[in-house]
Scaffold this active site. Structure first.
Site, short mmCIF file in Angstrom:
data_model
loop_
_atom_site.label_atom_id
_atom_site.label_comp_id
_atom_site.label_asym_id
_atom_site.label_seq_id
_atom_site.Cartn_x
_atom_site.Cartn_y
_atom_site.Cartn_z
N SER A 147 0.83 -1.21 0.00
CA SER A 147 0.00 0.00 0.00
C SER A 147 0.86 1.25 0.00
O SER A 147 2.03 1.22 0.37
CB SER A 147 -0.89 0.03 1.24
OG SER A 147 -1.67 -1.11 1.30
N1 SAH Z 1 0.76 -5.67 4.24
C1 SAH Z 1 1.57 -6.03 3.10
C2 SAH Z 1 0.85 -5.85 1.77
C3 SAH Z 1 -0.25 -6.78 1.67
S1 SAH Z 1 -0.93 -7.11 0.07
C4 SAH Z 1 2.89 -5.28 3.09
O1 SAH Z 1 3.07 -4.31 3.83
O2 SAH Z 1 3.74 -5.67 2.31
C5 SAH Z 1 -2.17 -8.21 0.64
C6 SAH Z 1 -1.65 -9.56 1.07
O3 SAH Z 1 -2.75 -10.27 1.63
C7 SAH Z 1 -1.12 -10.39 -0.09
O4 SAH Z 1 0.19 -10.79 0.19
C8 SAH Z 1 -2.07 -11.57 -0.13
O5 SAH Z 1 -1.45 -12.79 -0.50
C9 SAH Z 1 -2.57 -11.63 1.31
N2 SAH Z 1 -3.84 -12.34 1.53
C10 SAH Z 1 -4.96 -12.32 0.77
N3 SAH Z 1 -5.92 -13.10 1.32
C11 SAH Z 1 -5.39 -13.62 2.48
C12 SAH Z 1 -5.88 -14.49 3.48
N4 SAH Z 1 -7.11 -15.03 3.45
N5 SAH Z 1 -5.05 -14.80 4.52
C13 SAH Z 1 -3.79 -14.30 4.60
N6 SAH Z 1 -3.28 -13.46 3.66
C14 SAH Z 1 -4.07 -13.13 2.61
#
Ligand code: SAH
Length: 223
Positions: free
Chosen positions: A69
């Site tokens: 983000s």
């Molecule tokens: N917070 C992260 C960016 C996250 S992008 C950072 O600072 O880098 C969103 C992430 O959520 C992705 O890596 C995706 O694989 C994960 N995601 C999506 N659905 C999920 C779920 N049900 N459980 C765990 N992770 C999930």
């Protein structure tokens, strides 16, 4: 060649300070959060080819089709999670490359983070080691279930967009704690996502809708 934590030019401390000034102008008020945003080297979390853009207010690809983000969104969610006070235990859903978790690790005693894509966990682990974020515990799994064994949490930060609020996660909030998450909207606002804050009071849950945001979707299962 290894990348330096205190790079020069577009990845320098000065560039990070300019980012902090912009965050302040954009309305981030919590000085503790601003200080941490000024410390964490965001350029180490993105591809080297994109490092020079790491401090612009944009989201960036982190691999596996996922995105990190924008600094504003990370700061805003962190400010809401902190709500002006110290944090003991925080749960993050969606570790990605570990940037948000690293920010949280400097504001909370313990951070728990769940990621469904195994390849991303390896990446995040490397970043936690490099930056000595030793208070982050990772799990490969589906974040819908949370981590009941570590609950209750003072804050839960979800960094992928949900269509509904998982009941299990609400139950893992301490009384007085809050969950910050992007929610896919329905009806007339279909196609739009809004940042939501759900607070657990002694009498139940209070939901507030806030900024329009754009996140990758929360998906079921693991990969
Ligand atoms: N917070 C992260 C960016 C996250 S992008 C950072 O600072 O880098 C969103 C992430 O959520 C992705 O890596 C995706 O694989 C994960 N995601 C999506 N659905 C999920 C779920 N049900 N459980 C765990 N992770 C999930």
């Amino acid at each position: 060649m290894t990348r330096q934590h205190s790079g020069i030019g577009m990845t320098s401390q000065r560039t990070r300070m300019r980012m902090v000034e912009r965050l302040r102008e954009q309305g981030i008020r919590d000085e503790v959060v601003l200080a941490v945003m000024g410390e964490v080297p965001r350029h180490l979390f993105v591809d080297e080819a994109l490092a020079s853009r790491a401090y612009e207010d944009i989201s960036l690809p982190l691999g596996f089709g996922q995105t990190i983000s924008s600094p504003y969104t990370v700061a805003r969610m962190t400010e809401l999670a902190r709500s002006g006070g110290a944090l003991t235990k925080v749960l993050e859903i969606g570790t990605g490359c570990g940037y948000q978790a690293t920010v949280l690790s400097r504001l909370a005693k313990e951070v728990y983070s769940i990621e469904r894509i195994a390849g991303l966990l390896a990446k995040a682990r490397k970043h936690f080691r490099e930056l000595r974020a030793l208070n982050v515990r990772l799990r490969h799994g589906d974040g819908h279930a949370g981590m009941p064994e570590a609950a209750p949490f003072d804050a839960i930060v979800m960094t992928a967009a949900a269509t509904h609020v998982p009941r299990e996660l609400m139950e893992q909030l301490a009384v007085g704690a809050r969950m910050i998450l992007p929610m896919a909207q329905t009806g007339e606002q279909r196609g739009e996502q809004r940042l939501c804050m759900i607070e657990r009071s002694p009498h139940g849950y209070v939901e507030k809708k806030m900024d329009i945001v754009k996140f990758v979707p929360l998906l079921p299962g693991v990969a």
